[in-house]
Write a protein that holds these residues in place. Structure first.
Motif, PDB file in Angstrom:
ATOM      1  N   LEU A  58      -4.919  23.682  17.345  1.00 62.56           N
ATOM      2  CA  LEU A  58      -3.962  23.908  16.488  1.00 62.56           C
ATOM      3  C   LEU A  58      -4.727  23.795  14.951  1.00 62.56           C
ATOM      4  O   LEU A  58      -4.135  24.588  13.885  1.00 62.56           O
ATOM      5  N   GLU A  59      -5.361  22.987  14.815  1.00 66.30           N
ATOM      6  CA  GLU A  59      -6.125  23.138  13.525  1.00 66.30           C
ATOM      7  C   GLU A  59      -6.789  24.167  13.083  1.00 66.30           C
ATOM      8  O   GLU A  59      -6.760  24.925  11.991  1.00 66.30           O
ATOM      9  N   LEU A  60      -7.312  24.839  14.115  1.00 70.73           N
ATOM     10  CA  LEU A  60      -8.202  25.939  13.944  1.00 70.73           C
ATOM     11  C   LEU A  60      -7.272  27.147  13.726  1.00 70.73           C
ATOM     12  O   LEU A  60      -7.382  27.954  12.913  1.00 70.73           O
ATOM     13  N   ALA A  61      -6.018  27.071  14.432  1.00 74.71           N
ATOM     14  CA  ALA A  61      -4.957  28.297  14.307  1.00 74.71           C
ATOM     15  C   ALA A  61      -4.038  28.206  13.121  1.00 74.71           C
ATOM     16  O   ALA A  61      -3.754  29.101  12.239  1.00 74.71           O
ATOM     17  N   ARG A  62      -3.923  26.994  12.487  1.00 75.46           N
ATOM     18  CA  ARG A  62      -3.151  26.863  11.411  1.00 75.46           C
ATOM     19  C   ARG A  62      -3.925  25.651  10.559  1.00 75.46           C
ATOM     20  O   ARG A  62      -3.445  24.636  10.415  1.00 75.46           O
ATOM     21  N   PRO A  63      -4.919  26.160   9.764  1.00 78.12           N
ATOM     22  CA  PRO A  63      -5.625  25.010   9.050  1.00 78.12           C
ATOM     23  C   PRO A  63      -4.955  24.365   7.928  1.00 78.12           C
ATOM     24  O   PRO A  63      -4.022  25.101   7.527  1.00 78.12           O
ATOM     25  N   TRP A  64      -5.041  22.975   7.904  1.00 76.76           N
ATOM     26  CA  TRP A  64      -4.235  22.255   6.824  1.00 76.76           C
ATOM     27  C   TRP A  64      -5.303  21.545   5.772  1.00 76.76           C
ATOM     28  O   TRP A  64      -4.605  21.116   4.895  1.00 76.76           O
ATOM     29  N   SER A  65      -6.604  21.559   6.345  1.00 74.31           N
ATOM     30  CA  SER A  65      -7.369  20.277   5.634  1.00 74.31           C
ATOM     31  C   SER A  65      -7.524  20.702   4.291  1.00 74.31           C
ATOM     32  O   SER A  65      -7.886  19.877   3.338  1.00 74.31           O
ATOM     33  N   GLU A  66      -7.368  21.962   3.693  1.00 78.15           N
ATOM     34  CA  GLU A  66      -7.641  22.278   2.228  1.00 78.15           C
ATOM     35  C   GLU A  66      -6.467  21.804   1.361  1.00 78.15           C
ATOM     36  O   GLU A  66      -6.588  21.633   0.294  1.00 78.15           O
ATOM     37  N   ARG A  67      -5.402  21.421   2.077  1.00 73.30           N
ATOM     38  CA  ARG A  67      -4.171  20.885   1.334  1.00 73.30           C
ATOM     39  C   ARG A  67      -4.309  19.583   1.081  1.00 73.30           C
ATOM     40  O   ARG A  67      -4.424  18.685   2.023  1.00 73.30           O
ATOM     41  N   ARG A  68      -4.275  18.975  -0.324  1.00 69.30           N
ATOM     42  CA  ARG A  68      -4.523  17.740  -0.504  1.00 69.30           C
ATOM     43  C   ARG A  68      -3.241  17.294  -1.186  1.00 69.30           C
ATOM     44  O   ARG A  68      -2.396  17.592  -1.986  1.00 69.30           O
ATOM     45  N   PRO A  69      -3.060  15.622  -1.110  1.00 68.45           N
ATOM     46  CA  PRO A  69      -1.985  15.224  -2.061  1.00 68.45           C
ATOM     47  C   PRO A  69      -2.331  15.359  -3.573  1.00 68.45           C
ATOM     48  O   PRO A  69      -3.273  15.406  -3.951  1.00 68.45           O
TER      49      PRO A  69
ATOM     50  N   THR B 182       0.890  -1.185  -0.079  1.00 71.95           N
ATOM     51  CA  THR B 182       0.024  -0.050   0.006  1.00 71.95           C
ATOM     52  C   THR B 182       0.795   1.238   0.029  1.00 71.95           C
ATOM     53  O   THR B 182       1.880   1.430   0.616  1.00 71.95           O
ATOM     54  N   ARG B 183       0.372   2.333  -0.864  1.00 76.23           N
ATOM     55  CA  ARG B 183       1.276   3.495  -1.112  1.00 76.23           C
ATOM     56  C   ARG B 183       0.634   4.817  -0.444  1.00 76.23           C
ATOM     57  O   ARG B 183      -0.683   4.926  -0.102  1.00 76.23           O
ATOM     58  N   ASN B 184       1.405   5.928  -0.137  1.00 74.77           N
ATOM     59  CA  ASN B 184       1.049   6.833   0.367  1.00 74.77           C
ATOM     60  C   ASN B 184       0.938   7.986  -0.689  1.00 74.77           C
ATOM     61  O   ASN B 184       1.445   8.181  -1.709  1.00 74.77           O
ATOM     62  N   PRO B 185      -0.656   8.483  -0.473  1.00 71.71           N
ATOM     63  CA  PRO B 185      -0.990   9.505  -1.615  1.00 71.71           C
ATOM     64  C   PRO B 185      -0.128  10.702  -2.012  1.00 71.71           C
ATOM     65  O   PRO B 185      -0.270  11.156  -2.972  1.00 71.71           O
TER      66      PRO B 185
ATOM     67  N   THR C 282      -9.458  10.301  10.499  1.00 77.48           N
ATOM     68  CA  THR C 282     -10.013  11.205   9.631  1.00 77.48           C
ATOM     69  C   THR C 282      -9.147  12.470   9.099  1.00 77.48           C
ATOM     70  O   THR C 282      -8.046  12.455   9.335  1.00 77.48           O
ATOM     71  N   ARG C 283      -9.986  13.159   8.429  1.00 80.45           N
ATOM     72  CA  ARG C 283      -9.050  14.465   7.832  1.00 80.45           C
ATOM     73  C   ARG C 283      -9.067  15.659   8.679  1.00 80.45           C
ATOM     74  O   ARG C 283      -8.398  16.675   8.854  1.00 80.45           O
TER      75      ARG C 283
ATOM     76  N   GLY D  43      -4.000   1.123   4.885  1.00 81.81           N
ATOM     77  CA  GLY D  43      -4.946   1.374   3.819  1.00 81.81           C
ATOM     78  C   GLY D  43      -5.821   2.393   4.230  1.00 81.81           C
ATOM     79  O   GLY D  43      -6.357   3.228   3.476  1.00 81.81           O
ATOM     80  N   SER D  44      -6.306   2.464   5.598  1.00 86.43           N
ATOM     81  CA  SER D  44      -7.439   3.531   6.024  1.00 86.43           C
ATOM     82  C   SER D  44      -6.725   4.736   5.982  1.00 86.43           C
ATOM     83  O   SER D  44      -7.442   5.678   5.349  1.00 86.43           O
ATOM     84  N   ALA D  45      -5.353   4.993   6.325  1.00 83.39           N
ATOM     85  CA  ALA D  45      -4.859   6.438   6.172  1.00 83.39           C
ATOM     86  C   ALA D  45      -4.835   6.923   4.733  1.00 83.39           C
ATOM     87  O   ALA D  45      -5.009   7.956   4.519  1.00 83.39           O
ATOM     88  N   ALA D  46      -4.277   6.011   3.819  1.00 92.83           N
ATOM     89  CA  ALA D  46      -4.494   6.348   2.557  1.00 92.83           C
ATOM     90  C   ALA D  46      -5.702   6.706   1.780  1.00 92.83           C
ATOM     91  O   ALA D  46      -5.563   7.619   1.158  1.00 92.83           O
ATOM     92  N   ALA D  47      -6.604   5.926   2.254  1.00 95.44           N
ATOM     93  CA  ALA D  47      -7.988   6.112   1.859  1.00 95.44           C
ATOM     94  C   ALA D  47      -8.490   7.365   2.184  1.00 95.44           C
ATOM     95  O   ALA D  47      -9.274   8.111   1.570  1.00 95.44           O
ATOM     96  N   VAL D  48      -8.343   7.898   3.600  1.00 96.97           N
ATOM     97  CA  VAL D  48      -8.693   9.076   4.004  1.00 96.97           C
ATOM     98  C   VAL D  48      -7.868  10.284   3.611  1.00 96.97           C
ATOM     99  O   VAL D  48      -8.511  11.227   2.958  1.00 96.97           O
ATOM    100  N   ALA D  49      -6.616  10.166   3.442  1.00 97.72           N
ATOM    101  CA  ALA D  49      -5.580  11.093   2.776  1.00 97.72           C
ATOM    102  C   ALA D  49      -6.067  11.312   1.514  1.00 97.72           C
ATOM    103  O   ALA D  49      -5.963  12.748   0.964  1.00 97.72           O
ATOM    104  N   ALA D  50      -6.646  10.334   0.706  1.00 98.01           N
ATOM    105  CA  ALA D  50      -6.671  10.572  -0.817  1.00 98.01           C
ATOM    106  C   ALA D  50      -8.100  11.034  -0.966  1.00 98.01           C
ATOM    107  O   ALA D  50      -8.570  11.294  -2.269  1.00 98.01           O
TER     108      ALA D  50
END
Length: 484
Positions: free
Chosen positions: A473-484, A159-162, A234-235, A175-182
């Motif tokens: 940390l998530e609210l102060a430095r949002p990251w969730s819009e950055r995608r593989p 299994t590979r990293n997105p 989750t993301r 597998g769960s991590a890759a599925a969520v990240a992708a």
């Protein structure tokens, strides 16, 4: 056996909005409630993303396209009536292939697991998700019997990293991590016996928490005993809190399960001012946790995240709990568990096992009862030490992993060739020994564009406090819009 046979082709279907695969479960649910979105659209989008990206990532070992679409239609009808069945009604979810999923095989990445069943039960976490209305789109890959912190197995391959398919997403919940990240699903189940949620969350740029042991019921009982935790991946922190809140429901099959924690997890999800989540919290920072070697870019990202929390009003000091090097003790418990898990695999079937797994099984068979009791005594002392530490420090921050993701298909990076995965997982497995809640939350990226995870550790039963820091940390430095 071809496990992907239920994947329906998407040819000829109407295009679905990309946003349906890239938004949080919370956003999906809000859109269902207003009629701006539909479980049918969300599930179609998830399956289309799986069809497009999974051949290159190998995150799924089983895809349930027809079943998921039927469940999505039923969910859409409930939302149209204003009668969702539960807090996750219509959300696409993936299940790690160590968790039982009623009606489908749970092979655990092994050629030695009989597939014929019958498969008549859900694991507790899956049962709670099903009751909440989650839609299961498939099962995700794991190393054989979840034995190591990267994801490849004799049954399903690598299994590979997105973020970089040449690298591993980590494991054993890779597998769960890759599925969520992708963006294939917004939520997936994971297990963590020595870092198996936190390591792939860190390598794959998502959120994952190993809850206090017993908070999420576990059945069948893990051969790795009380090292093994079940948790969400989750993301976003909000989705993690939402999923964990659902998964903590009681289950009579786990005699050691804790009572659900009450409304604290939901409170974390609803608060939107980062300072309110973290102000006044006493935080210890241990960048090397007693002297572990750490990549400079990982260190820089972790220190920057600690500065953010300090700026938000937390009291951050550098302090190390002084845990002993307990890798031998962890090996006694882990390797003995692997031997127990495979005691019925005999004769030629043993040759089908992952070679590394066979090696640790042989070591596990050589340990004595006295070795096991010595290891248990050590972990009790570690737990007491951490209990004392947390009387002065509400939380502990460390790197989640000492370096970013390395080459897929390896147990260790080249500089640790010949070692076991535990040689580089020293930030994670101590807190399986102590049963504390510990999360990995994204805190930055390397110059090569690979994610870095911050580990947030709390005392037992302080899961909401851990997630509050992650949410701040998530609210102060949002990251969730950055995608593989």
């Amino acid at each position: 056996m071809t496990l992907r046979s239920d994947r329906a082709a998407t040819d000829g279907r109407a295009p679905v909005p990309a946003t349906a695969t890239d938004v949080s479960a919370e956003r999906l649910l809000a859109d269902y409630a207003t009629g701006e979105g539909s479980p049918v659209t969300a599930v179609d989008a998830a399956l289309a993303r799986i069809d497009r990206d999974d051949p290159g990532l190998n995150a799924f070992c089983l895809v349930l396209a027809d079943e998921a679409r039927a469940a999505a239609r039923a969910s859409a009808e409930r939302w149209e009536r204003g009668a969702p069945v539960g807090p996750l009604d219509g959300v696409p979810v993936a299940v790690k292939d160590v968790h039982l999923l009623r009606g489908h095989p749970t092979l655990k990445g092994s050629l030695t697991t009989p597939s014929e069943g019958p498969w008549e039960e859900d694991s507790p976490a899956v049962a709670r998700l099903r009751e909440a209305g989650a839609i299961f789109v498939g099962k995700t890959t794991t190393p054989e019997l979840a034995w190591k912190a990267v994801t490849d197995s004799p049954l399903t391959g690598v299994t590979r990293n997105p973020w970089d398919p040449a690298t591993t997403p980590g494991g054993s919940s890779g597998g769960s991590a890759a599925a969520v990240a992708a963006g294939m699903v917004p939520m997936a189940t994971g297990t963590d016996g020595g870092g198996s949620i936190r390591i792939p969350a860190s390598f794959s740029g998502i959120v994952g928490i190993k809850p206090t042991w017993g908070l999420v019921p576990h059945y069948p009982a893990s051969p790795f005993g009380s090292l093994a935790h079940t948790g969400p991946m989750t993301r976003t922190v909000g989705d993690t809190a939402l999923m964990l809140e659902v998964m903590t429901g009681s289950d009579h099959r786990d005699w050691a399960a804790l009572a659900p924690p009450g409304p604290g997890l939901g409170d974390v999800r609803l608060r939107t001012e980062p300072g309110d989540l973290i102000r006044g919290t006493r935080i210890a920072l241990a960048p090397t946790l007693g002297g572990l070697a750490v990549d400079p870019e990982v260190t820089a990202a972790v220190l920057a995240a600690a500065d953010v929390l300090s700026d938000l009003g937390a009291h951050v000091v550098e302090a190390d709990p002084g845990l002993p090097d307990a890798r031998w003790e962890f090996h006694v418990l882990w390797y003995a568990g692997a031997a127990k898990a495979t005691e019925r695999v005999t004769g030629p079937d043993r040759d089908l096992l992952d070679p590394g797994l066979r090696e640790i099984i042989e070591e596990g068979l050589a340990f004595s009862a006295q070795d096991y009791l010595t290891a248990m005594a050590s972990r009790m002392e570690m737990g007491a030490r951490m209990g004392r530490f947390h009387t002065e420090h509400d939380l502990l921050l460390t790197p989640a992993t000492p370096f970013p993701a390395f080459e897929a298909g390896r147990e260790c990076p080249p500089e640790l060739a010949g070692e076991r995965w535990t040689a580089w997982a020293g930030f994670s497995h101590p807190f399986n020994m102590t049963q504390q809640p510990a999360a990995s939350v994204p805190c930055g990226f390397t110059s090569a564009g690979l994610p870095v995870g911050l580990q947030v550790v709390g005392p037992r039963h302080a899961d909401a406090r851990v997630l509050a820091a992650c949410r701040a940390l998530e609210l102060a430095r949002p990251w969730s819009e950055r995608r593989p």
